[in-house]
Design an enzyme around this catalytic site. Structure first.
Site, mmCIF file in Angstrom:
data_model
loop_
_atom_site.group_PDB
_atom_site.id
_atom_site.type_symbol
_atom_site.label_atom_id
_atom_site.label_comp_id
_atom_site.label_asym_id
_atom_site.label_seq_id
_atom_site.Cartn_x
_atom_site.Cartn_y
_atom_site.Cartn_z
ATOM 1 N N LYS A 89 -4.071 0.560 -13.301
ATOM 2 C CA LYS A 89 -4.585 0.635 -11.921
ATOM 3 C C LYS A 89 -4.030 1.883 -11.227
ATOM 4 C CE LYS A 89 -2.534 -1.825 -8.561
ATOM 5 N NZ LYS A 89 -2.113 -1.072 -7.374
ATOM 6 N N ASN A 90 -2.724 2.099 -11.370
ATOM 7 C CA ASN A 90 -2.091 3.172 -10.604
ATOM 8 C C ASN A 90 -2.263 4.553 -11.224
ATOM 9 O OD1 ASN A 90 -1.422 1.205 -8.824
ATOM 10 N ND2 ASN A 90 0.743 1.103 -9.379
ATOM 11 N N ARG B 37 -4.969 0.977 0.529
ATOM 12 C CA ARG B 37 -4.176 2.105 1.012
ATOM 13 C C ARG B 37 -4.372 3.336 0.140
ATOM 14 N NH1 ARG B 37 0.331 4.565 0.274
ATOM 15 N NH2 ARG B 37 1.624 5.177 2.048
ATOM 16 N N ARG C 64 5.104 1.938 4.697
ATOM 17 C CA ARG C 64 4.376 2.861 3.801
ATOM 18 C C ARG C 64 3.754 4.022 4.577
ATOM 19 N NH1 ARG C 64 1.439 -0.582 -0.749
ATOM 20 N NH2 ARG C 64 1.726 1.341 -1.922
ATOM 21 N N PRO C 65 4.575 4.827 5.214
ATOM 22 C CA PRO C 65 4.073 5.971 5.993
ATOM 23 C C PRO C 65 3.478 7.053 5.079
ATOM 24 C CG PRO C 65 6.440 6.070 5.801
ATOM 25 C CD PRO C 65 6.029 4.759 5.200
ATOM 26 N N ASP D 140 4.123 10.474 5.883
ATOM 27 C CA ASP D 140 4.728 11.717 6.369
ATOM 28 C C ASP D 140 4.914 12.761 5.270
ATOM 29 O OD1 ASP D 140 6.627 9.616 5.601
ATOM 30 O OD2 ASP D 140 8.151 11.133 5.954
ATOM 31 N N LEU D 141 5.220 12.322 4.046
ATOM 32 C CA LEU D 141 5.455 13.303 2.975
ATOM 33 C C LEU D 141 4.129 13.919 2.497
ATOM 34 C CD1 LEU D 141 8.244 11.397 1.005
ATOM 35 C CD2 LEU D 141 8.503 13.267 2.673
ATOM 36 N N ARG E 189 -6.582 -7.757 -7.390
ATOM 37 C CA ARG E 189 -6.572 -6.308 -7.141
ATOM 38 C C ARG E 189 -5.898 -5.563 -8.301
ATOM 39 N NH1 ARG E 189 -4.052 -4.736 -1.607
ATOM 40 N NH2 ARG E 189 -4.505 -2.741 -2.572
ATOM 41 N N VAL F 289 13.267 0.842 -3.274
ATOM 42 C CA VAL F 289 12.062 1.648 -3.037
ATOM 43 C C VAL F 289 11.321 1.211 -1.789
ATOM 44 C CG1 VAL F 289 9.834 2.339 -4.013
ATOM 45 C CG2 VAL F 289 11.849 2.146 -5.509
ATOM 46 N N CYS G 110 1.786 -2.706 4.960
ATOM 47 C CA CYS G 110 1.339 -3.873 4.185
ATOM 48 C C CYS G 110 2.553 -4.787 4.046
ATOM 49 C CB CYS G 110 0.791 -3.438 2.832
ATOM 50 S SG CYS G 110 2.048 -2.782 1.782
ATOM 51 N N ASP H 269 7.616 -2.376 -9.044
ATOM 52 C CA ASP H 269 6.448 -3.245 -9.254
ATOM 53 C C ASP H 269 6.724 -4.363 -10.246
ATOM 54 O OD1 ASP H 269 3.922 -0.611 -8.983
ATOM 55 O OD2 ASP H 269 5.111 -1.681 -7.505
HETATM 56 C C1 EPZ Z 1 2.599 3.773 -5.633
HETATM 57 O O1 EPZ Z 1 2.495 3.513 -4.251
HETATM 58 C C2 EPZ Z 1 1.997 2.563 -6.320
HETATM 59 N N1 EPZ Z 1 0.593 2.414 -5.927
HETATM 60 C C3 EPZ Z 1 2.782 1.309 -5.933
HETATM 61 O O2 EPZ Z 1 2.229 0.216 -6.664
HETATM 62 C C4 EPZ Z 1 4.237 1.499 -6.356
HETATM 63 O O3 EPZ Z 1 4.997 0.380 -5.955
HETATM 64 C C5 EPZ Z 1 4.792 2.774 -5.692
HETATM 65 O O4 EPZ Z 1 3.969 3.906 -6.042
HETATM 66 C C6 EPZ Z 1 6.215 3.067 -6.143
HETATM 67 O O5 EPZ Z 1 6.258 3.198 -7.530
HETATM 68 C C7 EPZ Z 1 -0.323 3.235 -6.473
HETATM 69 O O6 EPZ Z 1 -0.005 4.103 -7.286
HETATM 70 C C8 EPZ Z 1 -1.745 3.025 -6.053
HETATM 71 P P1 EPZ Z 1 5.416 5.825 -2.805
HETATM 72 P P2 EPZ Z 1 2.829 4.698 -3.179
HETATM 73 O O7 EPZ Z 1 4.697 6.828 -1.991
HETATM 74 O O8 EPZ Z 1 2.354 5.992 -3.715
HETATM 75 C C9 EPZ Z 1 8.075 5.889 1.049
HETATM 76 C C10 EPZ Z 1 1.378 -1.945 -6.975
HETATM 77 O O9 EPZ Z 1 1.812 -3.093 -6.838
HETATM 78 N N2 EPZ Z 1 7.172 6.953 1.513
HETATM 79 O O10 EPZ Z 1 6.106 6.256 -4.058
HETATM 80 O O11 EPZ Z 1 2.337 4.254 -1.865
HETATM 81 C C11 EPZ Z 1 7.356 4.531 1.061
HETATM 82 O O12 EPZ Z 1 7.400 3.958 2.348
HETATM 83 C C12 EPZ Z 1 1.674 -0.886 -5.932
HETATM 84 O O13 EPZ Z 1 0.667 -1.573 -7.957
HETATM 85 C C13 EPZ Z 1 7.503 7.648 2.687
HETATM 86 O O14 EPZ Z 1 8.511 7.373 3.318
HETATM 87 O O15 EPZ Z 1 4.407 4.649 -3.209
HETATM 88 C C14 EPZ Z 1 8.129 3.732 0.058
HETATM 89 O O16 EPZ Z 1 9.261 3.164 0.690
HETATM 90 C C15 EPZ Z 1 2.578 -1.417 -4.834
HETATM 91 N N3 EPZ Z 1 6.670 8.623 3.119
HETATM 92 C C16 EPZ Z 1 8.577 4.790 -0.961
HETATM 93 O O17 EPZ Z 1 8.410 6.068 -0.326
HETATM 94 C C17 EPZ Z 1 5.535 8.965 2.443
HETATM 95 O O18 EPZ Z 1 4.826 9.895 2.878
HETATM 96 C C18 EPZ Z 1 7.742 4.792 -2.227
HETATM 97 O O19 EPZ Z 1 6.416 5.019 -1.847
HETATM 98 C C19 EPZ Z 1 5.225 8.260 1.263
HETATM 99 C C20 EPZ Z 1 6.056 7.262 0.813
#
Ligand code: EPZ
Length: 418
Positions: free
Chosen positions: A22-23, A93, A122-123, A125-126, A397, A327, A117, A305
Site C-alpha cells: 500500500k505504502n 491523507r 500529521r502536519p 510542514d516538511l 484500507r 514516530v 487522524c 506500523d
Molecule cells: C507514512 O506516513 C505511511 N503512510 C504510514 O503508514 C507510516 O506510519 C509512516 O509513513 C511512518 O513510517 C504512507 O506511506 C501512505 P511521516 P507519512 O511523514 O508519510 C511527522 C499505515 O498504517 N511529520 O514519515 O504521513 C509526523 O507527524 C500508515 O500504513 C511532520 O512533523 O509519515 C509523524 O509524527 C500509517 N511534518 C512523523 O513525522 C511533516 O511535514 C512521521 O510521519 C511530515 C511528517
C-alpha cells in the site's frame, strides 16, 4: 456498518500470499502524473480502498485509468486540473502526494489540508519546507494549501525528521527542478527505494534512495513505463505475528526478507522460530512468548506500523515488555480496546508497559485506525470466545482480503452485520 467476528483458539497453519505494498503503490500512483506521454502499466497493485481512492484522485485530475485483472493502466497525458478536493483528501491523507508531481509538471498544486487522524496531527510542514526551498510560493487559506512555481530550482533540503511523505513529495517535485536537489536526513524506507526505482524507470535520475541522502537530477525527460510494486512488508509482518500469537506454523509468500529484519529479530527474541525463504518467511511458534522491549524508529528501525500488532502479541507474553512509540504522538488507541479483552497495559506518554496475562477474552472492540484494527483481529485469533471488531472500513484500507486469507489458514473468522 459491518464488523469482523473472530472466535479464538485456532493455531493457524498453511500458506498465505502477501499483496503489493500500500505504502509503495500510493506514491507510485502519484508519480504516474509525471509522465507526459504514454501509458503507465502497474502490476501487483493491491485492490485496497486507499489505492482505489488514489486512482479516483488521479481521474479527477484528468488521468485515464483502466484495470486489466490486477494490472492498472494509467494515461496522464492530458491533465485537466491541479486540485485534490476536501472530499478525497479527507478520505485519504496520502492524496497530498500529488502536490510534488503537479507542482513540477504544471507549476501549481492545490490540495485540501488533510485533517489529523487517530494517530496524530500529521502536519505537512516538511513537505512545504521542501517546496519552498525549491522556489515554490506557498499560500494557505480556506482549508487549502496552494503551491505555485514558474520554475523550480534545485536546492539542498534538510528534513528535521526523516518523513516518508515529505521525502517522496520533494523527490517528485525535484525531478522538475533546474539542477541538482539533495535531500538530507531523508527517509530510508523500502517504499522510498521503490518510488525512486519507478522514477528512474521513467527516465529520471534519483540517487541514494534507501540512505539518508538522496540526490535528484532535475528536468530529465520522463516517459510512462511498466512497473511491479514491491510486496507489502507490513501485511507480511502482520501474518508473521498471526503465526506467533496463535502458536501456528505459517509460510508467508511474496516477502522480501530484508524488509522485515527488525520484526524478525524481535520475534526471535520472543522465542518464535523465523526462517527466511527465497521469497518468503516461515514462522513457527509454540505459543509461549517471551517478553521483549520494542522502540519504534524510522527504517531500518522497528516500524511504527507494526507496533499495535506486536503489542497484541506481547499482551500474552510470560513477563513484562516495554513499548516506546517515537514516530507518532498518539498511536496507543488500541490500548483501551486490548484492555477490554483483558490485557494488562499501562501507558505513560509515548511508552506502554505491557504485563503479559495468561489469556485474553473475546469482546466487542473498535478499530481506530488501520493497524489498531489488525492488532485487534490478532488478539481475537487467540482470545477465549468471540471478538467483534468494529471499524472494518479502516482495516479494508490496508489489508487485501484479510478475512478470506485468515480463514484459509484455519481461522474461525467472518464478516457480519451488527
Ligand atoms: C507514512 O506516513 C505511511 N503512510 C504510514 O503508514 C507510516 O506510519 C509512516 O509513513 C511512518 O513510517 C504512507 O506511506 C501512505 P511521516 P507519512 O511523514 O508519510 C511527522 C499505515 O498504517 N511529520 O514519515 O504521513 C509526523 O507527524 C500508515 O500504513 C511532520 O512533523 O509519515 C509523524 O509524527 C500509517 N511534518 C512523523 O513525522 C511533516 O511535514 C512521521 O510521519 C511530515 C511528517
Amino acid at each position: 456498518m459491518s464488523s469482523i467476528f473472530v472466535r479464538g483458539g485456532v493455531e493457524l497453519r498453511g500458506r498465505v500470499e502477501v499483496s503489493g505494498a500500500k505504502n509503495a503503490v500510493l506514491p507510485i500512483l502519484a508519480a504516474a502524473l509525471m509522465a507526459p506521454s504514454g501509458v503507465t502499466r502497474l502490476e501487483s497493485v493491491p485492490r485496497l480502498v486507499d489505492a482505489l481512492t488514489m486512482v479516483e484522485v488521479l481521474e479527477q485530475l484528468g488521468v485515464r485509468a483502466a484495470w486489466r485483472e490486477d494490472v492498472l493502466l494509467l494515461d496522464a497525458e492530458n491533465l485537466t486540473a491541479s486540485e485534490a478536493s476536501f472530499h478525497l483528501v479527507s478520505k485519504m491523507r496520502a492524496s497530498v502526494l500529488i502536490m510534488g508531481p503537479l507542482l513540477g509538471r504544471l507549476g501549481k498544486a492545490r490540495v485540501s489540508l488533510p485533517g489529523g487522524c487517530a494517530i496524530g496531527a500529521r502536519p505537512l510542514d516538511l513537505h512545504l519546507k521542501g517546496f519552498s526551498l525549491l522556489g515554490a510560493e506557498i499560500v494557505l487559506g480556506h482549508g487549502y494549501i496552494e503551491a505555485t512555481a514558474s520554475q523550480l530550482i534545485g536546492n539542498t533540503i534538510y528534513l528535521d525528521f526523516p518523513s516518508v511523505g515529505a521525502t517522496e513529495n520533494i523527490m517528485m517535485a525535484a525531478c522538475f527542478a533546474q539542477g541538482l536537489t539533495t535531500i538530507q536526513n531523508a527517509a530510508e524506507e523500502p517504499e522510498i527505494v521503490d518510488l525512486a526505482c519507478f522514477i528512474n524507470g521513467m527516465g529520471g535520475r534519483v540517487e541514494g534512495a534507501g540512505t539518508d541522502t538522496i540526490v535528484v537530477h532535475g528536468r530529465r525527460p520522463l516517459h510512462a513505463q511498466s512497473y511491479r510494486v514491491i510486496p507489502d512488508r507490513i501485511e507480511a509482518g502482520t501474518y508473521m505475528v498471526a503465526a506467533a500469537i496463535t502458536g501456528g506454523d505459517l509460510i508467508i509468500e511474496n516477502v522480501i526478507p530484508e524488509h522485515v529484519i527488525s520484526l524478525t529479530a524481535k520475534l526471535r527474541e520472543a522465542g518464535v522460530t523465523v526462517h527466511s525463504l527465497n521469497d518468503g518467511m516461515h514462522v513457527v511458534s509454540s505459543g509461549v512468548i517471551e517478553p521483549v522491549d520494542i522502540k519504534t524508529l524510522p527504517y531500518p528501525g522497528f516500524p511504527t506500523d507494526m507496533q499495535p500488532q506486536m503489542m497484541a502479541l506481547l499482551a500474552l507474553a510470560c513477563g513484562t515488555s516495554m513499548i516506546t512509540e517515537t514516530v507518532f504522538e498518539n498511536r496507543f488507541m488500541h490500548v483501551p480496546e486490548l484492555r477490554r479483552m483483558g490485557a494488562n497495559i499501562r501507558t505513560d506518554g509515548r511508552s506502554a508497559v505491557v504485563s503479559g496475562v495468561r489469556a485474553l477474552s473475546g469482546a466487542p472492540v473498535t478499530a481506530s485506525d488501520l493497524r489498531a484494527g489488525a492488532a485487534l483481529i490478532l488478539a481475537g485469533l487467540v482470545a477465549e470466545g468471540v471478538t467483534e471488531v468494529c471499524g472494518v472500513g479502516h482495516i479494508e484500507r490496508g489489508y487485501v482480503g484479510i478475512v478470506p486469507k485468515l480463514k484459509s489458514l484455519g481461522a474461525d473468522i467472518w464478516l457480519g452485520q451488527f
